[in-house]
Design a protein around this motif. Structure first.
Motif, mmCIF file in Angstrom:
data_model
loop_
_atom_site.group_PDB
_atom_site.id
_atom_site.type_symbol
_atom_site.label_atom_id
_atom_site.label_comp_id
_atom_site.label_asym_id
_atom_site.label_seq_id
_atom_site.Cartn_x
_atom_site.Cartn_y
_atom_site.Cartn_z
ATOM 1 N N ARG A 269 0.868 4.159 -2.580
ATOM 2 C CA ARG A 269 0.659 5.351 -2.606
ATOM 3 C C ARG A 269 1.724 6.618 -3.424
ATOM 4 O O ARG A 269 1.280 7.509 -3.530
ATOM 5 C CB ARG A 269 0.744 6.119 -0.741
ATOM 6 C CG ARG A 269 -0.490 5.463 -0.146
ATOM 7 C CD ARG A 269 -0.839 5.257 1.323
ATOM 8 N NE ARG A 269 -2.131 4.772 2.299
ATOM 9 C CZ ARG A 269 -3.454 5.654 1.694
ATOM 10 N NH1 ARG A 269 -3.158 7.017 0.594
ATOM 11 N NH2 ARG A 269 -4.389 5.091 1.905
ATOM 12 N N ARG B 23 0.978 -0.938 -0.355
ATOM 13 C CA ARG B 23 -0.156 0.284 -0.169
ATOM 14 C C ARG B 23 0.760 1.514 -0.197
ATOM 15 O O ARG B 23 0.344 2.003 -0.535
ATOM 16 C CB ARG B 23 -1.120 -0.298 1.491
ATOM 17 C CG ARG B 23 -1.975 -0.908 0.977
ATOM 18 C CD ARG B 23 -2.687 -1.359 2.113
ATOM 19 N NE ARG B 23 -3.881 -0.045 2.003
ATOM 20 C CZ ARG B 23 -4.893 -0.148 1.504
ATOM 21 N NH1 ARG B 23 -5.491 -0.495 1.313
ATOM 22 N NH2 ARG B 23 -6.054 1.193 1.404
ATOM 23 N N TYR C 83 -7.794 8.972 -1.481
ATOM 24 C CA TYR C 83 -7.095 8.574 -1.368
ATOM 25 C C TYR C 83 -7.495 7.116 -1.399
ATOM 26 O O TYR C 83 -7.175 5.595 -1.626
ATOM 27 C CB TYR C 83 -4.933 8.310 -1.527
ATOM 28 C CG TYR C 83 -5.506 9.850 -2.258
ATOM 29 C CD1 TYR C 83 -5.162 9.674 -3.589
ATOM 30 C CD2 TYR C 83 -5.588 11.195 -1.292
ATOM 31 C CE1 TYR C 83 -4.194 11.097 -4.444
ATOM 32 C CE2 TYR C 83 -5.327 12.545 -2.040
ATOM 33 C CZ TYR C 83 -4.121 12.327 -3.706
ATOM 34 O OH TYR C 83 -4.265 13.607 -3.993
ATOM 35 N N HIS C 84 -7.806 6.772 -0.305
ATOM 36 C CA HIS C 84 -7.750 5.084 0.624
ATOM 37 C C HIS C 84 -9.117 4.492 -0.683
ATOM 38 O O HIS C 84 -8.174 2.897 -0.880
ATOM 39 C CB HIS C 84 -9.210 5.193 1.649
ATOM 40 C CG HIS C 84 -8.252 6.178 2.838
ATOM 41 N ND1 HIS C 84 -7.604 5.474 3.475
ATOM 42 C CD2 HIS C 84 -8.991 7.320 2.798
ATOM 43 C CE1 HIS C 84 -6.744 6.374 4.185
ATOM 44 N NE2 HIS C 84 -7.863 7.453 3.941
ATOM 45 N N ASP D 196 -7.471 1.196 -2.778
ATOM 46 C CA ASP D 196 -8.047 -0.191 -2.541
ATOM 47 C C ASP D 196 -7.954 -1.386 -3.539
ATOM 48 O O ASP D 196 -7.513 -1.824 -3.606
ATOM 49 C CB ASP D 196 -9.353 -0.105 -1.507
ATOM 50 C CG ASP D 196 -8.311 0.292 0.290
ATOM 51 O OD1 ASP D 196 -8.268 -0.003 0.189
ATOM 52 O OD2 ASP D 196 -9.667 0.834 -0.504
#
Length: 160
Positions: A130, A126, A143-144, A148
């Motif tokens: 990012r 992750r 952004y989450h 995902d």
């Protein structure tokens, strides 16, 4: 007084293109205004937001920072070409399913950037996801959901 013009020949989304353009035309403006490929957006015009992301000779670039004349003889891929070829169908599906797009302004750049990250077949963390998308601003999702979606596709591709 009119701006100087130049003739360019390039390949855009697997199609040969020959045009006479203003020497000062940015790549994103050329794609949008001359070729009608409006998937890449004009955002900050300083290369910061990533909305203008396209691929030139296999490398992600900011279309607002590159002159179209610099692409003479090059191969350019836009979100339209990558999408039409089906190369990112799984990413598009994951973005939709995970609500990783809202207004859609950043989505083309995010998808091209994610595709570049996943091209080597590895499953990035992750944190790596990012880092890869850090040059693409999104003001809607936080952004989450984007992380995902990219992570889900990476894991699914890694199982194949």
């Amino acid at each position: 007084m009119s701006a100087p013009t130049v003739d360019i020949k390039l390949t855009v989304n697997d199609e040969a293109v020959a045009e006479t353009i203003e020497a000062r035309a940015s790549l994103v403006d050329f794609l949008r205004e001359t070729l009608g490929l409006t998937g890449s957006h004009v955002g900050c015009e300083h290369g910061v937001c990533g909305a203008c992301t396209v691929r030139v000779d296999g490398v992600i670039v900011r279309g607002c920072l590159m002159l179209a004349v610099q692409c003479d003889g090059a191969t350019v891929e836009t979100i339209e070409g990558v999408s039409d070829a089906g190369d990112i169908a799984d990413l598009q599906d994951a973005f939709e399913k995970r609500n990783a797009l809202q207004c859609g302004f950043c989505t083309p750049g995010m998808l091209l950037t994610a595709q570049e990250l996943l091209a080597n077949g590895s499953v990035p963390s992750r944190e790596q996801i990012r880092e890869q998308i850090s040059g693409n601003y999104c003001r809607c999702t936080g952004y989450h959901a984007i992380v995902d979606a990219i992570e889900a596709v990476a894991q699914a591709r890694g199982k194949k």
